[in-house]
Every structure is written in C-alpha cells, then in structure tokens.
Enzyme design. Structure first.
Site, PDB file in Angstrom:
ATOM      1  N   GLU A   1     -61.562   3.310 -43.486  1.00 43.34           N
ATOM      2  CA  GLU A   1     -61.297   4.345 -42.579  1.00 43.34           C
ATOM      3  C   GLU A   1     -60.999   5.604 -42.724  1.00 43.34           C
ATOM      4  OE1 GLU A   1     -59.837   4.216 -39.260  1.00 43.34           O
ATOM      5  OE2 GLU A   1     -58.030   5.789 -39.641  1.00 43.34           O
TER       6      GLU A   1
ATOM      7  N   LYS B   1     -61.625   9.037 -40.741  1.00 45.78           N
ATOM      8  CA  LYS B   1     -61.189  10.111 -40.977  1.00 45.78           C
ATOM      9  C   LYS B   1     -61.412  11.125 -40.659  1.00 45.78           C
ATOM     10  CE  LYS B   1     -58.602   9.308 -38.683  1.00 45.78           C
ATOM     11  NZ  LYS B   1     -58.255   7.622 -38.311  1.00 45.78           N
TER      12      LYS B   1
ATOM     13  N   CYS C   1     -37.168   9.047 -28.276  1.00 46.49           N
ATOM     14  CA  CYS C   1     -36.034   9.231 -27.577  1.00 46.49           C
ATOM     15  C   CYS C   1     -35.755  10.972 -27.742  1.00 46.49           C
ATOM     16  CB  CYS C   1     -34.426   8.863 -27.284  1.00 46.49           C
ATOM     17  SG  CYS C   1     -34.603   7.001 -26.659  1.00 46.49           S
TER      18      CYS C   1
ATOM     19  N   ARG D   1     -41.739  14.269 -27.888  1.00 45.14           N
ATOM     20  CA  ARG D   1     -41.627  12.638 -28.170  1.00 45.14           C
ATOM     21  C   ARG D   1     -42.227  11.519 -27.163  1.00 45.14           C
ATOM     22  NH1 ARG D   1     -38.017  13.906 -32.534  1.00 45.14           N
ATOM     23  NH2 ARG D   1     -36.702  12.055 -32.353  1.00 45.14           N
TER      24      ARG D   1
ATOM     25  N   TRP E   1     -37.279   6.440 -24.084  1.00 42.32           N
ATOM     26  CA  TRP E   1     -37.878   5.867 -24.756  1.00 42.32           C
ATOM     27  C   TRP E   1     -37.711   4.246 -24.535  1.00 42.32           C
ATOM     28  CZ3 TRP E   1     -41.584   4.339 -28.885  1.00 42.32           C
ATOM     29  CH2 TRP E   1     -43.023   4.248 -28.812  1.00 42.32           C
TER      30      TRP E   1
ATOM     31  N   GLU F   1     -64.530  11.938 -38.222  1.00 49.71           N
ATOM     32  CA  GLU F   1     -64.024  12.261 -37.197  1.00 49.71           C
ATOM     33  C   GLU F   1     -63.983  14.216 -37.003  1.00 49.71           C
ATOM     34  OE1 GLU F   1     -61.822   9.917 -34.526  1.00 49.71           O
ATOM     35  OE2 GLU F   1     -60.501   9.591 -36.632  1.00 49.71           O
TER      36      GLU F   1
ATOM     37  N   HIS G   1     -76.156  -3.426 -53.077  1.00 57.20           N
ATOM     38  CA  HIS G   1     -77.612  -4.784 -51.894  1.00 57.20           C
ATOM     39  C   HIS G   1     -77.765  -3.422 -50.905  1.00 57.20           C
ATOM     40  CE1 HIS G   1     -76.096  -8.206 -53.111  1.00 57.20           C
ATOM     41  NE2 HIS G   1     -75.164  -7.619 -53.240  1.00 57.20           N
TER      42      HIS G   1
ATOM     43  N   LYS H   1     -58.390  11.054 -26.765  1.00 58.06           N
ATOM     44  CA  LYS H   1     -57.394  10.790 -27.518  1.00 58.06           C
ATOM     45  C   LYS H   1     -57.320   9.058 -27.170  1.00 58.06           C
ATOM     46  CE  LYS H   1     -53.951   9.965 -30.092  1.00 58.06           C
ATOM     47  NZ  LYS H   1     -53.789   9.367 -31.304  1.00 58.06           N
TER      48      LYS H   1
ATOM     49  N   ASN I   1     -30.754   8.711 -29.878  1.00 57.03           N
ATOM     50  CA  ASN I   1     -32.145   8.051 -30.041  1.00 57.03           C
ATOM     51  C   ASN I   1     -32.371   7.615 -31.689  1.00 57.03           C
ATOM     52  OD1 ASN I   1     -34.263   8.387 -31.026  1.00 57.03           O
ATOM     53  ND2 ASN I   1     -34.210  10.315 -32.323  1.00 57.03           N
ATOM     54  N   GLY I   2     -31.910   6.312 -31.616  1.00 53.91           N
ATOM     55  CA  GLY I   2     -32.404   4.963 -32.772  1.00 53.91           C
ATOM     56  C   GLY I   2     -32.096   3.896 -32.174  1.00 53.91           C
TER      57      GLY I   2
END
Ligand code: M6R
Length: 611
Positions: free
Chosen positions: A484, A488, A2, A27, A75, A491, A507, A606, A99-100
C-alpha cells in the site's frame, strides 16, 4: 455522513439553509429536508435525492417563509432512503435534525412505543425527537427537555432542535459529531462545519463534545450537558473559499489522512459492546446462522481495497480459524473460480461500483456463495447485489488516492473476523475482550501518530524526494502495508516504487539496492520483528538508505536506520492501522513537493467502472 445547518435571525432562512446544505454536499447524502418556523408553526419539507429535489419541493410550497429554521442532508444508516426517514423528524411540537448514531435506539424505541409514542420512521433520530417531546410534555422547558433527553441517549450526535411554541430559540448540542456556531449581527448560525457558514460570517465558535448551545437572534449561550455555563470563545476564520472546502488543508488527501481517527470512531460506533467485551452483531451484515455455516472465506477487491483484503486474510485465519483466500477481483473473474455453497465471498470496495469487483461478486453469487459487501458508499452497486452489507463510515473520500477508506476497510474486516470467530467459538472471551479494548483505544493512537510524525515525515520526504525508485518491505500483517505504501507513492508522486514481502528480498530485489534507492522497512514490535530486522541489516550492509517505521523505543532500529519514525506498541493485529499512516504522509509530502496534482493524479479515476 449527514450534514446539519440551523439559522435564527431576521432574513428569510430557506435560501441560507439550502446554501449551507450545498456546502455540506461533499459529505455525501441521499435525502434532504428543512423545518421552517413561520412564526405560527413549523413547516416541514423533505425530499429523496439531491438538493435539486428539495429546492423543487420548497418552490412548490411558495408560502414557505420564516426566520428560524433547520436543514439536513441525510446519509442513510438506520432505515432506507425514503422521505419518511429523511430529517427533520417531528414529534409533537418538536422538530429535530441529527448527525451521528444513537446506539441505544432500539431500547429507547421500545420504551417510547410502550408509552404510546407513534414513531413514523425507521431512524434512530426520530427517537431523540420523541424523547425531547416527552420531557417537554411533562412540563420541561425546551432547553431542559433537550438536556434531559440527551442524558438518556448513548452514542454520537450533533443535533439542532426547534419548537413550534418557541420562535425565539434554536437549541443545539454535540457529542462526537462535529458542530460549529457562526456569530452574526442580529442573527446566528449552526452547521456541521465552518464552510457551511463562511458566506455569512467569519466569527465562529467551535463546540466541544458534551456541550449545548441556545441560539437567539441577539446572542448565543453555551452550556455543558449538565447545565453549567461555558464561556463563548469566538475565533475569526480567514480561509479563502478553496481552503474552506478542504477545511484549511492544502489538499483533500491530506484532510482525509487526518480524518482517519474520526473515520475509525464512526465505523466502530454501535458495533463494539465494550461492557460485554464483544462485537455487536447488529450492523455486521451477517446473521449468526450464516456466520456459523461458513467453510471458506474468499476476499475479492482491487487496488488499495485489495491490500486491505490481504490484511483481512490474516484476520480471518487467526481470529475465525477459517481457510481464507484473497483474489484480485479482475483475476478472480478471469477464470472459472471453484466457489459455491459454504463459501463466503467478501467484496471490498470504497466506491461500491468497481466493475471487476462487482462482476466477481456476481459470478460467485450465481455459483451459490454467500456475498457480503464491505463498501463506503451506501446503496452503491456492490452492496445492492450482495446478501449482506457492512458499511465503512469514513465519509466521502474525494482524493483519488484512498487513505481513510483503507483503514476503515481494515477495521471492517477485523470486526467481521472477530464476529465470525465468536460465532464459531474459535475466539475466547478473553481474547475478544482484549481486542475490543484495544480497538476502542485505536483512534487515540492514530491521532498521536498523525500529529506526532507529520513534521518528521515531511522532513524525510524533503531529503529523499529526488529518489527515482523506492522499495517498501514488510512481513506478515505489514506486507500488505508495504504494498500500500508503494502504491500510494506511485499513484500521486509518479515515483517508481515496489512493495515486497521482506523475506523475498534476497530472492531478487536485493540486487536493486544501492545508495540511490531508499528502502522503507516496516518494523513494528510483532512476531516477525526480529526476522525483518535481519532484512533491514542486510539491506543496510549493501549501502541502502534505510527509512524505518518502528515501535517506540526500538534501539536496534535507531542503531541501523538512517531515519526512524516511531509508532506506539499495540496488539500486532492492529499495527497496520498505525504503520500505514507515515507511509500515506510520505507519499503525500513527496507528491506535494514535486508539485503533482495530488487529489487528481494523471490517468487515474476515483471510481473504476471499466474492465
Ligand atoms: O472503489 P474501490 O475500493 O473498489 O477502488 C479500487 C481501486 O480502484 C482503488 O483502491 C485505487 O487503487 C485507488 N486509487 C487507490 O488509492
């Protein structure tokens, strides 16, 4: 997540509030609303959907005028997306935005309803409005009423409150959710962040947790929640509009990397029962009956979410004692998977829209599996089709390279595995209590790693940025983190990078090692550490330039490696949350030094809604 704005002054506040909300759109939100004090009473306007809908609704009410008001973008967390659940919420003379998350909202709701309160929405926020109203009705002044209400509330909040009876004050308070005040001449502002206010003033007051403020037209008073006065310290913000959007960071990706402790706090909120040393079942997305009926877990996802799934594999087998498989969603749906009754398919996706993950989940659902979605975007396609939803609360992720959603996904998987392990009695009380305690401390450790290693990692990136190939090695829970780290770097910096299980090095990949190939080894203090140290020494002996992420005080790492980045010692199940942070920073700094488009790297989207 929010967004909130508030205004008290001499100008008409509707355009100021809507403009502030527009700055907070990043947000994420699904409804919005305003409460305007017109000198006589409070006018409320709320609308589902984008701000356009709210603007349309305010235009229809052409008499909407006033110089005191609050505005909100919601949200959805508690209660679906609807006008009734949109903020502001009104109780008696009080209008309030929030908000929260209020963790004890159910108990408070029961009590208030027992006292005769008519609660119109499903939200946790309306409960706070009714609490304030109850205290004001009992004879308290608005400020005391807000203060007393907040004493009863557990959880995170940034709130703004106005009263029909008091056109001269706007009351705000904060605990664990962001809130900033803007200081003007004959007017004052409140907002979830600096950019929301920047067009009107550059004089800001950053509120701390546990503080309340009373905004009048001619001044601001700041207090602790127990009523002690606090000095109002203004700071001047000279950000350009572009910097403001990114909260002063050069790129969204860097901002999002540094938002991770907060994303973890928000994703944990209301889901840990710290006093009981347990996981709260309320927002896990799985009933105890279904949790007990699961015979096999299948985790499907793509890209970074797939790496989170690979870590989840360890969590489910160790903590829930359930056979688990992990599949790339595109491969899962490429065959006719043997899946059905007794299987729980967990579809993991930041966007909740990735086509392969969506189609994989649909195939599994048609075959009779139980589908649980782990997603960051509320009401996106995957959670909508799933039987249950476990939302990460990382807030909108703008950078194409996923960072904060990755660690939030790890957390969702860990909490889910603990919950299932509790239901099927695989996990003891003591193990659970220890994990819950460690989880509660995790955001602090993440903050320490980010602030403590930022400069060092940037220096390392400068030394190695010309490398054409980089190897990332990890074992056990840190094997997916090696993958990962490599993803990163690939990309956003377009440098060729490979992630390998450390035990696989001899190996094949060991043939690649020479002085031109930096090797990043993940070496936290865990059950695999000694074996991985052996791999590190093997690579070093072949001339490799070794960058090691090790636990604090690891002498062997310092003796062997060219560069050591230290992370705190934590329960090994939690180590991936820390070891991934320097890798994200490394990729970021290499890319930035190369001058690539960090937030929108070439050829990438995205949200991937193609096969
Ligand atoms: O929205 P999703 O989590 O389903 O997206 C999956 C992948 O497309 C995504 O993780 C991609 O790999 C990112 N660019 C990684 O940084």
């Amino acid at each position: 997540m929010c967004g909130i704005v508030g205004y008290i002054g001499t100008q008409q506040c509707v355009p100021i509030l809507i403009d502030g909300l527009r700055k907070l759109e990043y947000r994420g939100y699904d409804s919005a609303g305003l409460a305007i004090h017109d000198g006589k009473g409070i006018e409320l306007v709320r609308a589902v959907g984008k701000l356009r809908a709210l603007e349309e609704a305010t235009r229809e009410r052409n008499t909407l005028e006033g110089t005191l008001g609050i505005g909100h973008t919601r949200w959805a967390t508690h209660g679906g997306v609807s006008e009734e659940n949109a903020h502001p919420h009104v109780a008696g003379d009080i209008a309030l935005i929030h908000n929260g998350i209020i963790e004890n909202h159910s108990a408070l709701r029961k009590r208030l309803e027992g006292d005769g309160a008519a609660i119109a929405s499903d939200t946790d926020t309306e409960i706070v409005a009714h609490l304030v109203d109850a205290h004001v009705r009992a004879g308290k002044d608005l400020v005391e009423g807000v203060r007393d209400a907040l004493q009863e509330v557990e959880g995170a909040y940034a709130i703004a409150v106005v009263s029909r009876k008091d056109p001269s004050r706007l009351v705000v308070a904060k605990n664990a959710s962001p809130l900033v005040l803007g200081v003007g001449d004959g007017e004052n502002f409140a907002g979830s962040d600096i950019p929301a206010l920047l067009e009107h003033t550059r004089r800001m007051v950053i509120m701390e947790d546990g503080q309340m403020a009373v905004l009048r037209r001619d001044g601001i008073e700041l207090f602790t929640l127990s009523g002690d006065p606090v000095e109002v310290v203004e700071r001047r913000v000279d950000w350009s509009p572009v910097m403001a959007e990114k909260a002063g960071y050069k790129h969204f990706m860097l901002k999002e990397i540094f938002e991770q402790p907060r994303a973890i706090e928000d994703t944990l909120r209301g889901r840990l029962e710290r006093e009981l040393g347990d996981i709260n079942s309320a927002e896990i997305g799985l009933t105890p009956e279904v949790a007990r009926s699961i015979k096999r877990v299948c985790l499907i996802a793509c890209g970074t979410s797939h790496h989170a799934a690979m870590t989840g594999h360890y969590y489910f087998e160790q903590l829930a004692g359930i056979p688990t498989v992990v599949e790339l969603a595109s491969e899962f749906r490429a065959r006719d998977p043997l899946i059905g009754d007794g299987d729980m398919v967990v579809a993991i996706s930041q966007s909740g829209e990735t086509l392969d993950t969506l189609m994989g989940a649909k195939i599994a659902k048609d075959k009779g599996a139980h589908i649980l979605a782990i997603a960051n975007v509320t009401d996106s396609a995957i959670p909508r089709m799933a039987d249950g939803q476990l939302y990460t609360r990382a807030g909108p992720e703008i950078g194409v390279a996923s960072t904060k959603c990755f660690t939030a996904q790890l957390l969702a998987l860990l909490m889910l595995a603990i919950y299932v392990g509790r239901q099927n009695k695989h996990l003891s009380d003591e193990q659970t209590r220890d994990l819950v305690e460690e989880l509660a401390r995790l955001p602090l450790h993440m903050r320490d790693v980010l602030t403590g290693t930022r400069q060092l990692v940037s220096n390392i990136a400068r030394r190695y940025k010309e490398a054409q190939d980089v190897l990332f090695l990890g074992r056990g829970l840190n094997f997916p983190i090696a993958l990962e780290g490599a993803l990163k770097l690939k990309e956003i910096s377009y440098v060729h990078a490979e992630g390998y299980a450390a035990g696989e090095m001899k190996h094949g990949p060991i043939a690649l090692i020479d002085a031109s190939v930096p090797v990043v080894v993940l070496l936290p203090k865990d059950s695999y550490r000694d074996k991985s140290l052996g791999n590190l020494q093997e690579a070093k002996a072949r001339g490799g330039r070794m960058i090691v992420v090790a636990s604090e005080g690891d002498e062997d790492a310092h003796a062997t490696a060219d560069e050591v980045v230290e992370v705190p010692v934590v329960n090994e199940l939690l180590a991936p949350f820390l070891t991934v942070l320097p890798l994200q920073l490394y990729a970021y700094y290499v890319a930035d030094m190369k001058g690539t488009d960090v937030d929108q790297p070439r050829n990438l989207a995205k949200t991937v809604t193609v096969e």
